[in-house]
Design a protein around this motif. Structure first.
Motif, short mmCIF file in Angstrom:
data_model
loop_
_atom_site.label_atom_id
_atom_site.label_comp_id
_atom_site.label_asym_id
_atom_site.label_seq_id
_atom_site.Cartn_x
_atom_site.Cartn_y
_atom_site.Cartn_z
N LEU A 55 0.83 -1.21 0.00
CA LEU A 55 0.00 0.00 0.00
C LEU A 55 0.86 1.26 0.00
N THR A 56 1.98 1.22 0.71
CA THR A 56 2.90 2.36 0.71
C THR A 56 3.49 2.57 -0.67
N ALA A 57 3.90 1.47 -1.34
CA ALA A 57 4.46 1.58 -2.69
C ALA A 57 3.42 2.09 -3.68
N GLN A 58 2.16 1.66 -3.53
CA GLN A 58 1.10 2.19 -4.39
C GLN A 58 0.96 3.70 -4.22
N ALA A 59 1.04 4.15 -2.97
CA ALA A 59 0.96 5.59 -2.71
C ALA A 59 2.15 6.33 -3.31
N ILE A 60 3.34 5.74 -3.22
CA ILE A 60 4.53 6.35 -3.82
C ILE A 60 4.37 6.42 -5.33
N GLY A 61 3.86 5.34 -5.95
CA GLY A 61 3.63 5.35 -7.39
C GLY A 61 2.65 6.42 -7.82
N ALA A 62 1.67 6.71 -6.95
CA ALA A 62 0.69 7.77 -7.23
C ALA A 62 1.20 9.15 -6.80
N LYS A 63 2.45 9.21 -6.31
CA LYS A 63 3.09 10.44 -5.83
C LYS A 63 2.30 11.09 -4.69
N ASP A 64 1.76 10.26 -3.84
CA ASP A 64 1.00 10.72 -2.67
C ASP A 64 1.80 10.39 -1.42
N MET A 65 2.79 11.23 -1.10
CA MET A 65 3.70 10.94 -0.02
C MET A 65 3.06 11.02 1.37
N PRO A 66 2.10 11.93 1.62
CA PRO A 66 1.43 11.90 2.93
C PRO A 66 0.73 10.56 3.19
N ARG A 67 0.09 10.01 2.16
CA ARG A 67 -0.56 8.71 2.34
C ARG A 67 0.48 7.62 2.60
N ALA A 68 1.62 7.71 1.94
CA ALA A 68 2.68 6.72 2.15
C ALA A 68 3.16 6.76 3.60
N ARG A 69 3.35 7.98 4.14
CA ARG A 69 3.83 8.10 5.52
C ARG A 69 2.81 7.58 6.51
N ARG A 70 1.56 7.93 6.33
CA ARG A 70 0.52 7.50 7.27
C ARG A 70 0.31 5.99 7.22
N THR A 71 0.42 5.43 6.04
CA THR A 71 0.31 3.97 5.92
C THR A 71 1.43 3.29 6.68
N GLY A 72 2.65 3.84 6.56
CA GLY A 72 3.78 3.27 7.29
C GLY A 72 3.58 3.34 8.80
N MET A 73 3.10 4.47 9.31
CA MET A 73 2.87 4.61 10.75
C MET A 73 1.81 3.62 11.24
N HIS A 122 15.20 8.60 7.89
CA HIS A 122 16.02 9.37 6.94
C HIS A 122 15.44 9.31 5.54
N VAL A 123 15.01 8.12 5.10
CA VAL A 123 14.47 7.95 3.75
C VAL A 123 13.17 8.74 3.58
N VAL A 124 12.29 8.68 4.56
CA VAL A 124 11.01 9.41 4.47
C VAL A 124 11.26 10.91 4.38
N ARG A 125 12.19 11.42 5.17
CA ARG A 125 12.50 12.86 5.11
C ARG A 125 13.09 13.23 3.75
N ALA A 126 13.94 12.36 3.21
CA ALA A 126 14.56 12.64 1.90
C ALA A 126 13.51 12.66 0.80
N TYR A 127 12.54 11.73 0.84
CA TYR A 127 11.47 11.71 -0.16
C TYR A 127 10.61 12.97 -0.05
N ALA A 128 10.34 13.38 1.18
CA ALA A 128 9.51 14.57 1.38
C ALA A 128 10.19 15.80 0.78
N ARG A 129 11.51 15.95 0.97
CA ARG A 129 12.23 17.07 0.39
C ARG A 129 12.22 16.99 -1.13
N ARG A 130 12.36 15.78 -1.68
CA ARG A 130 12.38 15.62 -3.13
C ARG A 130 11.05 15.99 -3.75
N VAL A 131 9.94 15.62 -3.11
CA VAL A 131 8.61 15.94 -3.62
C VAL A 131 8.37 17.46 -3.58
#
Length: 470
Positions: free
Chosen positions: A303-321, A459-468
């Motif tokens: 589900l997190t990867a699906q959110a990343i593929g849709a470029k929905d990083m907030p959903r990816a983070r919340r799914t991980g939590m 670290h990875v989540v913060r890096a993705y957030a900056r990239r987006v």
């Protein structure tokens, strides 16, 4: 497939979404691990020698299979990101390349299983009858390997697109066939000779091919999969490189995790048949408990990867939590069951009093082992959702191999053997020193691995957030 804006969803939504996908994955995983439970229980009721042969041979096979399976599981984040971005034809192409990869890996796996004596050099003196049983068990499983690895591509596809119930159903039905063929081959029914541990391997091979046939039939008869235009196609080197670039370190991580169990079994064999049997029960239970965090981790990562593929990083983070929360609570519940039900569990596994005594002593540390194992599991799966695999592999090598496995050998069977005796007397009274030292150091390594993986995940989540944002 784009989801509604995550800011409109509460935390409970993500928990429910993960659980909705995780429970079929969990049932499917339990069904898969049931093969090992059935083999252990039925071989244990055949003889202590058959139990030892099955334990050692299964350790070798699991090491090979899980490492290769991890490479194939690179399909999960790749397909999930394609699916999340609605690139449906790419889903089908990726799956076809995964099948080619599975067939190639089968040849590598078969070659490593043809020479069991190389593996058994770690085990010291092994009874010739046990050694023969190991050899024939592994030869039967060579026949199972192509089917088992190819079926993992179907598993990866169904998991990545959030349709895990097909695999669950197939795996559940396969348990019935596994039990039946075990009964026939192990104990010599329907006019066949009793094969002992080797019969367990032969039954696995038969069921593996039946399972693959059922999986292919299901894909061809479900209209949902038509959009992907699934097909084998021709081997495509750029696609194979993408799979291997992610899959090799993923397979390495899987291998590092399972090697702790495999090499522990080979080393513990030095302490005799009964200690090996008790250790096998402990290992089997640890693997069974691991299915819960693994199922949640796979569902959460998909589900997190699906959110990343849709470029929905907030959903990816919340799914991980949400996934981390579920695993922590589930691990606490599992640990409670292990403590309360120890006597019942042991009766289900063996009739041999000496094996049961060893297992009971080792099981004293299993609840804590499981808690650490569960947390490092979810951490590694979340990183795979982001296609991050190399650094987690390095972290796990340090923690699980360096501290856990090598440290366990050093303190249990190596130059410092017996050093942990005071600790063992306190936390695992009555446990054999070598096996107990291995388990205690494995627990310590898992705890360190969990801490390191979560630090890198942040670290990875913060890096993705900056990239987006850029």
């Amino acid at each position: 497939m784009n989801a509604p804006a995550p800011q409109l969803r509460g935390f409970g939504f993500y928990v429910k979404e993960i659980l909705r996908q995780a429970w079929p994955v969990l049932v499917s995983s339990w069904a898969s691990i049931a093969f090992g439970v059935i083999d252990t229980a039925m071989a244990g009721h055949a003889s202590a020698a058959d139990l030892q042969a099955m334990a050692l041979a299964a350790s070798i096979y699991i090491t090979v299979f899980v490492g290769l399976m991890g490479v194939i599981h690179a399909l999960i984040p790749i397909i999930a990101q394609h699916f999340g971005g609605e690139r449906y034809l790419e889903v089908g192409r990726a799956w076809g390349q995964g099948v080619w990869l599975a067939l190639g890996l089968s040849l590598i796996g078969a070659a490593t299983m043809l020479f069991p004596n190389v593996w058994l050099t770690l085990s010291g003196e092994v009874d010739p009858a046990v050694r023969s049983g190991i050899t024939w068990y592994l030869r039967a499983l060579i026949l199972a390997l192509p089917a088992a690895l190819t079926f993992r591509t179907i598993y990866s596809l169904c998991t990545a697109i959030s349709r895990p119930k097909i695999v669950m159903t197939i795996n559940l039905v396969s348990i019935v066939f596994k039990f039946f063929f075990n009964w026939v081959f192990i104990f010599g029914k329907l006019g066949l000779p009793a094969m002992g541990a080797a019969g367990a391997g032969l039954s696995t091979a038969v069921v593996a091919w039946l399972t693959l046939g059922a999986g292919i039939w299901a894909l061809n008869h479900d209209p949902f999969y038509l959009r992907f235009k699934l097909g084998l196609g021709k081997p495509h080197w750029p696609s194979q490189k993408e799979l291997l670039r992610l899959g090799i370190p993923m397979g390495g991580s899987y291998l590092v995790e399972v090697c702790a169990f495999s090499f522990m079994a080979l080393l513990v064999a030095r302490e005799g048949m009964y200690v090996t049997g008790g250790h096998q029960i402990m290992s089997n239970l640890a693997a069974l408990c691991y299915m819960m965090p693994m199922a949640v981790g796979i569902a959460c990562a998909s589900l997190t990867a699906q959110a990343i593929g849709a470029k929905d990083m907030p959903r990816a983070r919340r799914t991980g939590m949400a996934g981390v929360t579920i695993v922590a609570l589930g691990a606490a519940m599992t640990a409670t069951v292990l403590i309360a039900g120890k006597a019942t569990i042991l009766r289900a596994y063996t009739d041999d009093v000496q094996v049961a005594i060893v297992a009971a002593a080792l099981l004293q540390v299993l609840p804590w082992f499981h808690l650490c194992d569960a947390m490092q599991c979810i951490g590694s799966y979340l990183l795979r959702a982001y296609k991050v695999a190399v650094v987690p592999l390095l972290l796990q090598i340090v923690a699980l191999t360096g501290l856990g496995l090598i440290g366990g050998w050093w303190l249990g069977f190596g130059p410092a053997a017996g050093t942990l005796q005071p600790v063992i007397n306190r936390v695992m009274p009555g446990a054999p020193v070598g096996a107990a030292s291995m388990w205690l150091m494995a627990l310590t390594g898992l705890g360190l691995s969990a801490a390191l993986l979560f630090a890198w995940y942040g670290h990875v989540v913060r890096a993705y957030a900056r990239r987006v944002r850029v």
